[in-house]
Design an enzyme around this catalytic site. Structure first.
Site, mmCIF file in Angstrom:
data_model
loop_
_atom_site.group_PDB
_atom_site.id
_atom_site.type_symbol
_atom_site.label_atom_id
_atom_site.label_comp_id
_atom_site.label_asym_id
_atom_site.label_seq_id
_atom_site.Cartn_x
_atom_site.Cartn_y
_atom_site.Cartn_z
ATOM 1 N N SER A 192 1.154 0.562 -12.302
ATOM 2 C CA SER A 192 -0.370 0.782 -12.464
ATOM 3 C C SER A 192 -1.045 0.433 -11.167
ATOM 4 O O SER A 192 -0.312 -0.258 -10.170
ATOM 5 C CB SER A 192 -1.040 -0.376 -13.632
ATOM 6 O OG SER A 192 -0.715 -1.596 -13.253
ATOM 7 N N LYS A 193 -2.485 0.181 -11.147
ATOM 8 C CA LYS A 193 -3.193 -0.357 -10.019
ATOM 9 C C LYS A 193 -2.776 -1.497 -9.394
ATOM 10 O O LYS A 193 -2.654 -1.853 -8.148
ATOM 11 C CB LYS A 193 -4.485 -0.189 -10.319
ATOM 12 C CG LYS A 193 -5.183 0.950 -10.104
ATOM 13 C CD LYS A 193 -6.648 1.009 -9.798
ATOM 14 C CE LYS A 193 -7.397 2.390 -10.160
ATOM 15 N NZ LYS A 193 -7.825 2.818 -8.685
#
Ligand code: GLU
Length: 477
Positions: A253-254
């Site tokens: 994820s980010k």
């Protein structure tokens, strides 16, 4: 002929996970001299984001993954349309075929009933499965429901006996008990196909030979194989590549530094570095080399070299590769590409000056936007600390001798060009009997306020005659 595809849902711009799948399919098609097809899976209207398709196309183009058929290609291609929303009649036709052959049936169960059944199964800790309520509905029963105004979904009939075997090109043989599958929906009551149905109809009609996708789709594959069989189509080769995880082994994820492709573009990563890095997440070169040009990736890609273990995303390595690919760019192309990232307000440099500055600092760039961290020494403005360093030169005898000599040789130059600047600095060194550090350091401090930095001649050239001479005058006591 090998035909691969990328089948993104237009729910946002391309993320590194999907970009990796694009890279693999593109490389594999190019390796075999085949075709790479782009298909937009936009049947989920609620999740479709306006503009997302255009962004995906732009991201793929920036990555240099050109596709042979699909939206954005003139005339699309011979096996279109390439957007699922434009293929609804084809899904309907195929569903009719399965109905006629007795391989599918109409299901009138209401959404709420199905949801209640699903929840009850989950509460009993059982795998939710369709109850079979409409499986053997008589014509009379069906007609009665139609009269009640119910619109049927179309469900595929799945035999409970035996198992479905997926021969995966990456994971080998994977077996799924048929009893766990259950009769699944092909067309919802509003005529919209489910993913598993549409993907089979499309891959079959678009003559896709190899489906390379994330391992998250492995569990969908037995359903898809059953459909290929029922429709009488040959199934493609499936290759399910491992998940990409963050360093903490959680889903990528980010917060792991993994971003949308558009963000890498905005930061000026080299697109070849993304293609290179995303490849390395799935397979490796037999040579062990990590810095690989596109041509070599095309030559060396192989399904046989794809591993089954989950892989960890390494944002630092991607950055490092970007620097390496930037380093290999021809200077002219690099200057061109960098110029779009320069903060012109802070650094109002002419084209010629920028070219020299870029050449001087290129080995420090991991991304093109970092150019702004390296242009300060070319500006001729000294901050307070730099001024103090410069002022200290005034009481240094040897430094003053160097500065006086340089002021003389540079001040009398007929033109301000690199070769001449080089000679003038050398001549100043001879006059002041200074070499190496004792020559360069006072000049650097006078011009930039720092003892280290980019090559002196580049700094002189970019500063220009007037500014350079003024700075030398200010350093002379
Ligand atoms: N639209 C699907 C996805 O983006 C495609 C999956 C597939 O490759 O079959 O996950």
């Amino acid at each position: 002929m090998v035909r691969t595809r990328l089948a993104p849902s237009p729910t946002g711009s391309l993320h590194v996970g999907n970009a990796r799948i694009a890279v693999l399919n593109w490389l594999f098609a190019r390796h075999h001299g085949g075709a790479f097809v782009l298909r937009i899976e936009d049947t989920d209207r609620e999740r479709t984001v306006p503009g997302a398709e255009a962004e995906i196309l732009e991201d793929l183009r920036w990555l240099g993954l050109e596709w042979d058929e699909g939206p954005g290609v003139e005339d699309g291609g011979p096996l279109g349309p390439y957007r699922q929303s434009e293929r609804l009649a084809l899904y309907r036709e195929h569903a009719q075929r399965l109905l006629a052959a007795g391989r599918a049936f109409r299901c009138y169960c209401a959404e709420q009933e199905l949801r209640a059944q699903r929840e009850a199964a989950l509460a009993r800790r059982e795998q939710p499965r369709y109850s079979g309520a409409c499986r053997e509905l008589s014509a009379g029963e069906a007609a009665r429901r139609e009269r009640e105004g119910r619109r049927p979904a179309i469900r595929f009939r799945v035999d409970e006996a035996g198992s479905v075997v997926v021969e995966d090109a990456v994971r080998g043989r994977v077996q799924f008990p048929a009893s766990e599958i259950g009769d699944f929906i092909l067309l919802r009551s509003d005529g919209v196909p489910t993913y598993n149905f549409a993907v089979v109809v499309d891959d079959a009609l678009m003559q896709i030979t190899h489906v390379i996708r994330g391992s998250g789709h492995l569990s969908n594959t037995p359903r898809q194989l059953l459909l290929y069989d029922a429709l009488g189509y040959a199934a493609p080769v499936f290759a399910h590549v491992p998940m990409v995880l963050g360093p903490d082994r959680q889903k990528l994820s980010k917060r792991h530094g993994a971003r949308a492709v558009s963000e890498y573009r905005q930061q000026g990563y080299h697109p070849d570095a993304l293609v290179n890095y995303l490849s390395l997440l799935s397979w490796s070169s037999p040579s062990g080399d990590e810095l690989l040009e596109r041509g070599r990736l095309v030559t060396e890609v192989s399904l046989a070299r794809m591993g089954v273990a989950d892989v960890v995303f390494d944002a630092e390595k991607l950055r490092w590769l970007s620097g390496k690919h930037i380093e290999r760019m021809p200077l002219e192309a690099l200057v061109d590409a960098t110029s779009a990232y320069v903060d012109r307000e802070r650094f109002p440099l002419s084209d010629a000056a920028l070219a020299v500055a870029v050449a001087a600092v290129r080995s420090h760039l991991s991304t093109l936007s970092e150019i702004n961290d390296h242009l300060e020494p070319f500006l001729g403005t000294l901050d307070a600390a730099a001024e103090r360093a410069r002022d200290a030169l005034r009481s240094e005898e040897r430094a003053q001798a160097v500065l006086r000599a340089a002021r003389h040789t540079l001040g009398t130059l007929p033109s301000w060009e690199e070769a001449q600047l080089e000679a003038a600095v050398r001549a100043a060194g001879e006059m002041a009997e200074a070499r190496a550090r004792s020559l360069y350091e006072p000049l650097r401090i006078a011009l930039t306020g720092r003892p280290h930095g980019p090559p002196l001649v580049a700094v002189l050239f970019v500063l220009g005659r007037a500014t350079a001479l003024r700075l030398l005058d200010e350093a002379l006591g």
